[in-house]
Scaffold this motif. Structure first.
Motif, PDB file in Angstrom:
ATOM      1  N   PHE A   1      -6.311  12.638   1.943  1.00 18.09           N
ATOM      2  CA  PHE A   1      -7.176  11.980   2.918  1.00 18.09           C
ATOM      3  C   PHE A   1      -7.412  10.515   2.558  1.00 18.09           C
ATOM      4  O   PHE A   1      -7.542   9.667   3.436  1.00 18.09           O
ATOM      5  N   GLY A   2      -7.458  10.211   1.256  1.00 20.76           N
ATOM      6  CA  GLY A   2      -7.581   8.818   0.825  1.00 20.76           C
ATOM      7  C   GLY A   2      -6.360   8.013   1.230  1.00 20.76           C
ATOM      8  O   GLY A   2      -6.472   6.866   1.665  1.00 20.76           O
ATOM      9  N   GLY A   3      -5.172   8.621   1.086  1.00 19.37           N
ATOM     10  CA  GLY A   3      -3.943   7.943   1.495  1.00 19.37           C
ATOM     11  C   GLY A   3      -3.919   7.660   2.982  1.00 19.37           C
ATOM     12  O   GLY A   3      -3.494   6.580   3.419  1.00 19.37           O
ATOM     13  N   VAL A   4      -4.390   8.610   3.776  1.00 22.46           N
ATOM     14  CA  VAL A   4      -4.464   8.399   5.226  1.00 22.46           C
ATOM     15  C   VAL A   4      -5.429   7.254   5.524  1.00 22.46           C
ATOM     16  O   VAL A   4      -5.139   6.373   6.338  1.00 22.46           O
ATOM     17  N   GLY A   5      -6.574   7.248   4.820  1.00 22.79           N
ATOM     18  CA  GLY A   5      -7.563   6.182   5.023  1.00 22.79           C
ATOM     19  C   GLY A   5      -7.032   4.812   4.631  1.00 22.79           C
ATOM     20  O   GLY A   5      -7.250   3.823   5.335  1.00 22.79           O
ATOM     21  N   VAL A   6      -6.313   4.757   3.524  1.00 26.52           N
ATOM     22  CA  VAL A   6      -5.741   3.475   3.081  1.00 26.52           C
ATOM     23  C   VAL A   6      -4.683   2.999   4.079  1.00 26.52           C
ATOM     24  O   VAL A   6      -4.647   1.811   4.434  1.00 26.52           O
ATOM     25  N   ALA A   7      -3.826   3.914   4.535  1.00 25.39           N
ATOM     26  CA  ALA A   7      -2.801   3.536   5.521  1.00 25.39           C
ATOM     27  C   ALA A   7      -3.448   3.013   6.796  1.00 25.39           C
ATOM     28  O   ALA A   7      -2.979   2.028   7.385  1.00 25.39           O
TER      29      ALA A   7
END
Length: 123
Positions: A26-32
């Motif tokens: 979910f952090g990766g989705v948020g960063v993207a």
């Protein structure tokens, strides 16, 4: 699970959450999303993919599972073949495995050289 002992997993009601993998996913989705690599509708779909897969749980009615399987097929390229990061725990399957193991132990089929029961059916 994050490791054999499940030390980084937490249970919230019927959900078993792998904390490090969930933060990464979910952090990766948020960063993207924050970097503008994906548009908000796509980020929502990617973020929802683990929850869409939960719609295939065998305790749900067949029409819901059908929709869940269709959505899982659409989300497959996103999540690949990995286990979900947030999963609905299948307590019935766990009970069935435990009953099968107990029956095997009672028959004496799962005892090792020391006479103690061996874990059967577990990865």
């Amino acid at each position: 699970m994050s490791d054999e002992s499940g030390a980084h997993d937490i249970r919230v009601g019927p959900f078993l959450i792998d904390v490090p993998r969930s933060i990464g996913y979910f952090g990766g989705v948020g960063v993207a999303l924050a970097l503008g690599l994906v548009d908000p509708p796509l980020a929502v779909f990617i973020g929802a993919a683990p929850f869409l897969v939960m719609l295939t749980h065998r305790s749900l009615p067949v029409p819901i599972r059908f929709v869940g399987e269709a959505l899982e097929g659409a989300a497959r390229p996103i999540g690949g073949e990995n286990d979900g990061y947030v999963q609905l725990e299948d307590e019935q399957a766990d009970r069935e495995r435990a009953r099968a193991l107990a029956a095997t132990v009672r028959r004496g089929e799962a005892t090792g050289p020391s006479g103690r029961a061996q874990a059967a059916g577990r990865p």
